[in-house]
Write an enzyme that holds these catalytic residues in place. Sequence first.
Site, PDB file in Angstrom:
ATOM      1  N   ASP A 133       9.195  13.396  -4.013  1.00  0.00           N
ATOM      2  CA  ASP A 133       9.715  12.426  -4.638  1.00  0.00           C
ATOM      3  C   ASP A 133       9.113  12.463  -6.259  1.00  0.00           C
ATOM      4  O   ASP A 133       9.269  13.609  -6.831  1.00  0.00           O
ATOM      5  CB  ASP A 133       9.170  11.026  -3.776  1.00  0.00           C
TER       6      ASP A 133
ATOM      7  N   TYR B 209       9.181   4.594 -13.462  1.00  0.00           N
ATOM      8  CA  TYR B 209      10.440   4.477 -13.660  1.00  0.00           C
ATOM      9  C   TYR B 209      10.948   4.097 -15.008  1.00  0.00           C
ATOM     10  O   TYR B 209      11.766   4.521 -15.565  1.00  0.00           O
ATOM     11  CB  TYR B 209      11.285   3.540 -12.653  1.00  0.00           C
TER      12      TYR B 209
ATOM     13  N   HIS C  38      14.920  10.943   3.312  1.00  0.00           N
ATOM     14  CA  HIS C  38      13.996  11.283   2.328  1.00  0.00           C
ATOM     15  C   HIS C  38      12.781  11.636   2.743  1.00  0.00           C
ATOM     16  O   HIS C  38      11.860  12.512   1.945  1.00  0.00           O
ATOM     17  CB  HIS C  38      14.236  10.049   1.377  1.00  0.00           C
TER      18      HIS C  38
END
Length: 304
Positions: A120, A227, A282
Amino acid sequence: MVMTSVEHVGTDAASCSTVDAESTVRHVNGVELHVVEAGDDDGPLVVLLHGFPEYWYGWHRHLEALVDAGYRVLVPDQRGYNRSEKPTGVRAYRIQECSRDIAALISSTGRDQAHVVGHDWGGMVAWDLALREPSVIDRLGIVNAPHPTVFRQHLRSSPEQLRRSWYVFWFQLPWLPERTLRVGDYRLLESALRGTAAPGAFSEQDLEQYRAAWHADGALTGMLNWYRAAARYPPTPPRKRVETPTLLVWGEDDTALTPALAIDSDLRCSTSRLELLPETSHWVQHERPERLSDLLLEWLSAPS
């Protein structure tokens, strides 16, 4: 010159792992990183990098296999997470700063190189480091994290990938995501794990560990600032092709990232191996820990 120092802070990490592990604080690149360390000091160095919304614990199922194989393993809480320092301001979370943390972490051990494996956001840091400072990495391992150029291209050209990335745009808002994620003792973050993984991938004990990390003062804002920084300060690495030998492992049932990202990312590597795992989400480290450990050990020990 990179200034580093090491502060030992106890062995509490051992309670979360099946091997003897030690918690330390390493002062690198102007921040203090909490690092879990295990294995022979003289063994080949492996650095494992977690993503959102995890912390070092996301790799705890893999320490035993790596240590038993003779590796020295370092697993940091990346900046903004858990017990690591949480710099103020979005700019501090630019991906190039996060990858400089890892270059300095490797240097702090007295080594010139390490194997680097990331999942990730940890994978995004590993990609960035390989593109900026390839000499620092011996072999690269990427788990469900797209090459940065490929990801930008897919966001522009793939409506499906854009749809899957909706939450990234919500995270750009100030304070509201933090307030919302705290509701119900982090119910939404728990759903982000359990709701996108195979049943049983995350135990109640796992979730207790994560909730404790999310409770850390400033952690939610630090985690979300990754982010925000990616949107405000898009990375511009000096090259687009990865020359470091790269293993790319991808759970095909990832709800956030399409398998096409894995295929196109693999094409950006000069020497690579792509392993697509069917019926895997994931959260590869949690659903397929034995398979992932086997792949990593085979890859890291392969002749150059």
